[in-house]
Design an enzyme around this catalytic site. Structure first.
Site, PDB file in Angstrom:
ATOM      1  N   LYS A   1       1.106  -1.118   0.035  1.00 32.98           N
ATOM      2  CA  LYS A   1       0.084   0.006   0.035  1.00 32.98           C
ATOM      3  C   LYS A   1       0.880   1.221  -0.063  1.00 32.98           C
ATOM      4  CE  LYS A   1      -2.547   3.322   1.615  1.00 32.98           C
ATOM      5  NZ  LYS A   1      -1.959   4.668   0.747  1.00 32.98           N
TER       6      LYS A   1
ATOM      7  N   GLU B   1       8.656   1.508  11.354  1.00 33.80           N
ATOM      8  CA  GLU B   1       9.687   2.391  10.916  1.00 33.80           C
ATOM      9  C   GLU B   1       9.138   3.661  11.053  1.00 33.80           C
ATOM     10  OE1 GLU B   1      12.927   1.664  10.522  1.00 33.80           O
ATOM     11  OE2 GLU B   1      13.319  -0.337   9.880  1.00 33.80           O
TER      12      GLU B   1
ATOM     13  N   CYS C   1      13.183  10.892   7.247  1.00 35.77           N
ATOM     14  CA  CYS C   1      12.921  10.263   8.782  1.00 35.77           C
ATOM     15  C   CYS C   1      13.899  10.380   9.693  1.00 35.77           C
ATOM     16  CB  CYS C   1      12.361   8.655   8.765  1.00 35.77           C
ATOM     17  SG  CYS C   1      13.489   7.943   7.792  1.00 35.77           S
TER      18      CYS C   1
ATOM     19  N   GLU D   1       8.624  16.452  15.062  1.00 40.07           N
ATOM     20  CA  GLU D   1       9.149  16.467  13.562  1.00 40.07           C
ATOM     21  C   GLU D   1       8.626  17.221  12.873  1.00 40.07           C
ATOM     22  OE1 GLU D   1       8.033  12.378  11.968  1.00 40.07           O
ATOM     23  OE2 GLU D   1       9.964  12.321  10.990  1.00 40.07           O
TER      24      GLU D   1
END
Ligand code: NAD
Length: 477
Positions: A171, A246, A280, A379
């Protein structure tokens, strides 16, 4: 118009609906994907199961390896075309898009070589027993992938899963998935059996949710935001489905006074502006020894002012952000900085050729960011570097570990003993000494601690994550 890729066949969605793909460089739609449904996911999972039971689970590791090696060569052959697709879809400058295509080929090459090297152990036990372990594939893996590095994350997640003997239902992100549809087609062309790699496009809350809930999925490899990671974990927990997460990061780059600043400056900048900060493992916090704080910020400030932002095809230092909401998110952080009186050291410049309708953000260097401020905690996922000073090694560690994340860390010092102490004390899945990212080597196990997730992908370590261990004890007297 793009279609799902199920059982090696371009397949329309049962919804009859599509979603537009937007070019971040000009904000304009340029293609359409299928808006998938739970029914489409079910079709893909059935195709994957059929492939696993009838073909894939019967192949030897060497045979799987040969297929992956052929796919690696095919990707390398189509690298320029794949890079162009990724560039338009994600707004990546040419160099970055090409690097991602090269990394995808390299992932398949690495995992091709790993397929026939995964083995169990024999275990000394009581007299009269022989005991050994097998590494067994889970079966059907669901791979949920974000938009920031579609090809790279597909390479590590799907490459590792296939190598370990699983088949995949993928996906991709609704914001960027076109390169992956092309890669799946290339896989079919080099001989991957129907159902080994399936791709269902659409929204996360529709397709992603249906995939995570599907009882035919035996393992989930999720790469994305911590908030969706929580949902995935909860959904998977309902049926005790194993998950690899992750997730995000707020990774520190820690610079001591004895550092080689000539080497550090360009690396520090690249670690935050690569992919417009939408990485990331971006080095988004800069922790600097008070003795060199002003000097380093001055050098970085000059370099930031020279950074240029523009359309992906211009291949400048920085491309656009993925979408308008991401641009707004970065603006919100920067306006919070202004309200809090956090000083801006320098900003790069968006070039005049950049269309108004594109999602551009100039790289920004902020100083004296309080460790508790959300700029230092959350973040941002944009090219914003937040600097703060430390007074000694303990203080550096205290600041480095003061977020809920723990993905990677960079440390700059010439002192060998300090390098070891820092590597031990920092909370993260990877530590880089006198570099940042080590060139992203596919061999290097990757993953986080705390809210950066758990489990490891990349490297051989991923092969353990994509398998389960069976212990066999034979009593023979
Ligand atoms: P996201 O969590 O919004 O989406 C990731 C994927 O999950 C997409 O395919 C999305 O459609 C899907 N999804 C969304 N809602 C879902 C739901 N309810 N159920 C199932 N699937 C759902 O993340 P993003 O914005 O695409 O990517 C950025 C994030 O990914 C950042 O936090 C970044 O740090 C993280 N990331 C982590 C790594 C890593 O290796 N640690 C790598 C790349 C990106």
């Amino acid at each position: 118009m793009q279609y799902h890729f199920i059982a090696n066949t371009a397949t329309p969605s049962s919804s009859g609906r599509t979603l537009p793909m937007i070019d971040p460089s000009d904000g304009q739609p340029f293609d359409e994907i299928q808006r998938g449904t739970a029914q489409d996911v079910d079709q893909a999972v059935r195709a994957a199961r059929k492939c696993y039971d009838s073909v894939w689970s019967k192949l030897s590791g060497a045979e799987r390896g040969r297929l992956l090696m052929r796919l690696s060569a095919k990707v390398a052959e189509h690298a320029d075309a794949l890079a162009l697709i990724e560039q338009r879809d994600c707004g990546k400058p040419t160099k970055q898009a090409r690097a991602d295509a090269a990394a995808l080929a390299r992932y398949f090459e690495f995992y091709a070589g790993a397929c026939d090297k995964l083995h169990g152990q024999t275990i000394p036990y009581q007299e009269g027993f022989s005991v050994f372990t097998w590494r067994e594939a889970y079966g059907v893996v669901g791979n949920i992938i974000p938009w920031n590095y579609p090809m790279q994350i597909f390479g590590r997640s799907v490459g590792g899963a296939l190598a370990a003997g699983n088949v995949c239902v993928v996906k991709p992100s609704e914001d960027a998935c076109l390169s992956l549809l092309k890669v799946a087609q290339l896989a079919a062309e080099v001989g991957f059996p129907a159902g080994a790699i399936n791709i269902v496009t659409g929204y996360g809350h529709e397709v992603g949710d249906a995939l995570a809930r599907h009882s035919g999925i035996d393992h989930i490899s999720f790469t994305g935001s911590p908030s969706v990671g929580t949902i995935i974990q909860q959904v998977a927990a309902e049926r005790h489905c194993p998950v690899t997460l992750e997730l995000g990061g707020k990774s520190p780059q820690i610079v001591f006074a004895d550092a080689d600043l000539d080497a550090a400056v360009p690396t520090i900048i690249n670690a935050i502006v690569q992919n417009a900060g939408q990485t990331c493992s971006a080095g988004s916090r800069l922790l600097v020894d008070g003795l060199i704080y002003d000097e380093l910020l001055e050098r970085l400030g000059q370099a930031f002012e020279n950074l240029r932002v523009g359309p992906a095809a211009m291949d400048l230092d920085v491309g656009p952000l993925i979408r308008q909401s991401q641009q707004q998110r970065v603006w919100d952080f920067l306006s919070d900085a202004q309200v809090a009186g956090i000083p801006m050291v320098a900003q790069g410049r968006v070039v005049d050729e950049a269309p108004e309708s594109g999602f551009y953000q100039a790289p920004t260097l902020l100083r004296d960011v309080p460790v508790t401020h959300r700029l230092a905690q959350d973040e941002i996922f944009g090219p914003v570097l937040c600097a703060m000073r430390f007074k000694d090694e303990d203080h550096a560690i205290e600041l480095a570990n003061a977020t809920r994340f723990g993905l990677v860390a960079g440390v700059w010092t010439r002192d060998g003993a300090r390098q070891m102490r820092m590597a031990r004390r920092v909370h993260s899945g990877q530590v880089f000494i006198n570099n940042y990212g080590a060139g992203g080597g596919v061999e290097l196990p990757f993953g986080g601690v705390k809210s950066s997730g758990y489990g490891r992908e990349k490297g051989f370590e991923a092969m353990y994550g994509f398998t389960t261990l069976k212990t066999v004890a034979i009593k023979h007297g």
